[in-house]
Design a protein around this motif. Structure first.
Motif, PDB file in Angstrom:
ATOM      1  N   VAL A 105      66.552  93.543 120.377  1.00 44.21           N
ATOM      2  CA  VAL A 105      68.266  93.240 120.513  1.00 44.21           C
ATOM      3  C   VAL A 105      68.621  93.638 121.343  1.00 44.21           C
ATOM      4  O   VAL A 105      68.392  94.817 121.931  1.00 44.21           O
ATOM      5  CB  VAL A 105      68.815  93.985 119.515  1.00 44.21           C
ATOM      6  N   GLU A 106      69.214  92.829 122.415  1.00 44.85           N
ATOM      7  CA  GLU A 106      69.936  93.586 124.086  1.00 44.85           C
ATOM      8  C   GLU A 106      71.182  94.491 123.619  1.00 44.85           C
ATOM      9  O   GLU A 106      71.863  93.483 123.094  1.00 44.85           O
ATOM     10  CB  GLU A 106      69.705  92.597 124.786  1.00 44.85           C
ATOM     11  N   TRP A 107      71.613  95.194 123.903  1.00 45.30           N
ATOM     12  CA  TRP A 107      73.212  95.542 123.582  1.00 45.30           C
ATOM     13  C   TRP A 107      73.711  95.867 124.563  1.00 45.30           C
ATOM     14  O   TRP A 107      73.112  97.086 125.801  1.00 45.30           O
ATOM     15  CB  TRP A 107      73.362  96.813 122.182  1.00 45.30           C
ATOM     16  N   GLN A 108      74.425  96.160 125.081  1.00 43.18           N
ATOM     17  CA  GLN A 108      75.360  96.925 125.449  1.00 43.18           C
ATOM     18  C   GLN A 108      77.438  96.800 125.361  1.00 43.18           C
ATOM     19  O   GLN A 108      77.335  96.512 124.470  1.00 43.18           O
ATOM     20  CB  GLN A 108      75.894  95.783 127.186  1.00 43.18           C
ATOM     21  N   VAL A 109      77.419  98.853 125.247  1.00 44.96           N
ATOM     22  CA  VAL A 109      78.713  98.812 124.758  1.00 44.96           C
ATOM     23  C   VAL A 109      79.887  99.631 125.884  1.00 44.96           C
ATOM     24  O   VAL A 109      78.978 100.256 126.821  1.00 44.96           O
ATOM     25  CB  VAL A 109      78.738  99.503 123.643  1.00 44.96           C
ATOM     26  N   LEU A 110      81.039  99.695 125.860  1.00 43.70           N
ATOM     27  CA  LEU A 110      81.882  99.813 126.904  1.00 43.70           C
ATOM     28  C   LEU A 110      82.525 101.216 126.261  1.00 43.70           C
ATOM     29  O   LEU A 110      82.764 101.071 125.244  1.00 43.70           O
ATOM     30  CB  LEU A 110      82.653  99.403 127.054  1.00 43.70           C
ATOM     31  N   SER A 111      81.565 102.701 125.246  1.00 43.71           N
ATOM     32  CA  SER A 111      82.575 103.958 124.779  1.00 43.71           C
ATOM     33  C   SER A 111      83.922 103.841 125.269  1.00 43.71           C
ATOM     34  O   SER A 111      84.059 103.604 126.181  1.00 43.71           O
ATOM     35  CB  SER A 111      81.051 104.789 124.956  1.00 43.71           C
TER      36      SER A 111
END
Length: 130
Positions: A105-111
């Protein structure tokens, strides 16, 4: 500095020191969104293939600038549809029907604190017992 000004300065400094400590210790200044809980959980071995993947982050995230991609061992993308925001800090994406095997599971988020974080989680679907 007169006595009244000195006293006000001391009170202000006393009130600020705990906050400065939090910033230096990483509490406020470096609070970024990282997975707190995922379903399936990172490293989990599950018997039944999930229909969706969920990640709850340590703080709120911006859906428009976030992504989650689930891949099989051979690199095939098995996530499908649009990424959904279930709550301020939780994202979900549907999965294709999955076979036994390992998945990443590759994830990238802008908090909400405007920092981008990313990483990889893993889970395994166990082969059926015969």
């Amino acid at each position: 500095m007169n006595r009244l000004t000195s006293s006000k300065f001391s009170i202000a400094l006393s009130a600020a020191l705990p906050l400065i400590g939090l910033v230096i210790d990483g509490g406020l200044a470096w609070a970024h969104a990282y997975p707190a809980v995922s379903m399936p959980n990172n490293g989990a071995i599950v018997r039944e293939a999930p229909r969706e993947l969920r990640i709850q982050f340590t703080e709120g995230v911006e859906l428009a600038f976030s992504q989650i991609t689930v891949k099989a061992t051979n690199g095939e993308i098995v996530s499908q549809g649009k990424l959904r925001q279930l709550s301020n800090d939780t994202l979900a994406i549907d999965l294709k029907p999955l076979d036994a095997g390992n998945y990443s599971v590759e994830w990238q988020v802008l908090s909400l604190d405007t920092h981008v974080t990313d990483g990889t989680l893993r889970f395994t679907i166990a082969a059926p017992v015969k």
